[in-house]
Design a protein around this motif. Structure first.
Motif, PDB file in Angstrom:
ATOM      1  N   THR A 125     -11.466   3.205  -1.453  1.00 33.37           N
ATOM      2  CA  THR A 125     -10.635   2.648  -0.371  1.00 33.37           C
ATOM      3  C   THR A 125      -9.173   3.029  -0.554  1.00 33.37           C
ATOM      4  OG1 THR A 125     -10.394   0.550  -1.563  1.00 33.37           O
ATOM      5  CG2 THR A 125     -12.205   0.723   0.018  1.00 33.37           C
ATOM      6  N   ARG A 126      -8.716   3.035  -1.800  1.00 35.29           N
ATOM      7  CA  ARG A 126      -7.326   3.444  -2.061  1.00 35.29           C
ATOM      8  C   ARG A 126      -7.139   4.930  -1.759  1.00 35.29           C
ATOM      9  NH1 ARG A 126      -3.787  -0.085  -1.709  1.00 35.29           N
ATOM     10  NH2 ARG A 126      -2.374   1.118  -3.030  1.00 35.29           N
ATOM     11  N   ASP A 129      -6.762   5.231   1.941  1.00 31.62           N
ATOM     12  CA  ASP A 129      -5.471   4.709   2.395  1.00 31.62           C
ATOM     13  C   ASP A 129      -4.323   5.642   2.031  1.00 31.62           C
ATOM     14  OD1 ASP A 129      -6.722   2.506   3.441  1.00 31.62           O
ATOM     15  OD2 ASP A 129      -6.312   1.217   1.707  1.00 31.62           O
ATOM     16  N   LYS A 130      -4.355   6.154   0.783  1.00 30.36           N
ATOM     17  CA  LYS A 130      -3.241   6.956   0.271  1.00 30.36           C
ATOM     18  C   LYS A 130      -3.452   8.461   0.411  1.00 30.36           C
ATOM     19  CE  LYS A 130      -1.127   3.259  -1.414  1.00 30.36           C
ATOM     20  NZ  LYS A 130       0.197   2.782  -0.925  1.00 30.36           N
TER      21      LYS A 130
END
Length: 222
Positions: A125-126, A129-130
């Protein structure tokens, strides 16, 4: 004791609750101290000579701390190694049945798998997002559980060995064996993403040797 051992293993992944880890470790040590008679513990101490070396190493750490010029750094070093002193004289002097031992090992492997699944999901998920691939390998994969990848890799290797033992040498049902196989595959992927070279070499070498053992002993040549 098996329940407290599994709680302690689980607490290794509670980066947000360091106090809880200490409480569980204290309860485990106390339970082990009060388990069995003093005569039995003395017998086990005489029988298990490897404990002598573990205690000697703990004594060496204490001597190192007492003779250190930097007592503050020495105290922090010693604090991190308290389990090395407490466990040999507590858990090391208890007698577990084979069933208890196996339940602890399987429970540990399941806990490690669940922790890796949660941490890997967070890392993915990170990454989304990033848009940063650093989240998909090494310490990024274990960021959620607050561990360095090398320590998680050790636990992953042990869990793979435990799952393999149950998969090949235990009479589980077909459904449970499928679950074990899925867990094995997932942990191999996690091991690769953790990118610990030493643990990967150990794991792959062990896998090759074990594969040849199964092929030759069970005559599964094809």
């Amino acid at each position: 004791i098996p329940a407290l051992v599994l709680l302690f293993i689980a607490s290794l992944f509670f980066s947000f609750a360091s106090a809880l880890k200490g409480i569980i470790m204290g309860l485990l040590v106390l339970a082990a101290f009060f388990e069995g008679s003093p005569r039995q513990k003395l017998y086990l101490l005489k029988e298990r000579k490897y404990i002598w070396f573990m205690v000697a190493f703990a004594v060496w750490l204490i001597i190192s701390f007492l003779t250190s010029a930097n007592k503050s750094d020495g105290a922090r070093f010693l604090e991190l190694r308290v389990p090395l002193m407490a466990f040999p004289l507590s858990l090391g002097l208890t007698r577990l049945t084979k069933e208890q031992r196996n339940s602890i090992l399987l429970g540990t492997a399941i806990i490690v798998t669940i922790a890796c699944l949660i941490s890997a999901t967070y890392a993915v998920t990170r990454y989304w997002d990033k848009n940063d691939t650093a989240w998909l390998y090494n310490d990024g994969v274990t960021y959620f559980v607050g561990q360095q990848s090398i320590y998680t890799s050790i636990l992953v290797n042990i869990s793979i060995y435990v799952f393999a033992y149950y998969l090949f040498f235990h009479g589980f049902s077909k459904g449970r064996k499928l679950a074990l196989a899925a867990g094995l595959l997932f942990l191999f992927i996690i091991s690769y993403l953790l990118a610990s070279r030493i643990m990967m070499v150990v794991l792959y070498t062990t896998t090759i040797i074990f594969s040849f053992y199964i092929i030759l002993t069970r005559k599964k040549y094809l």
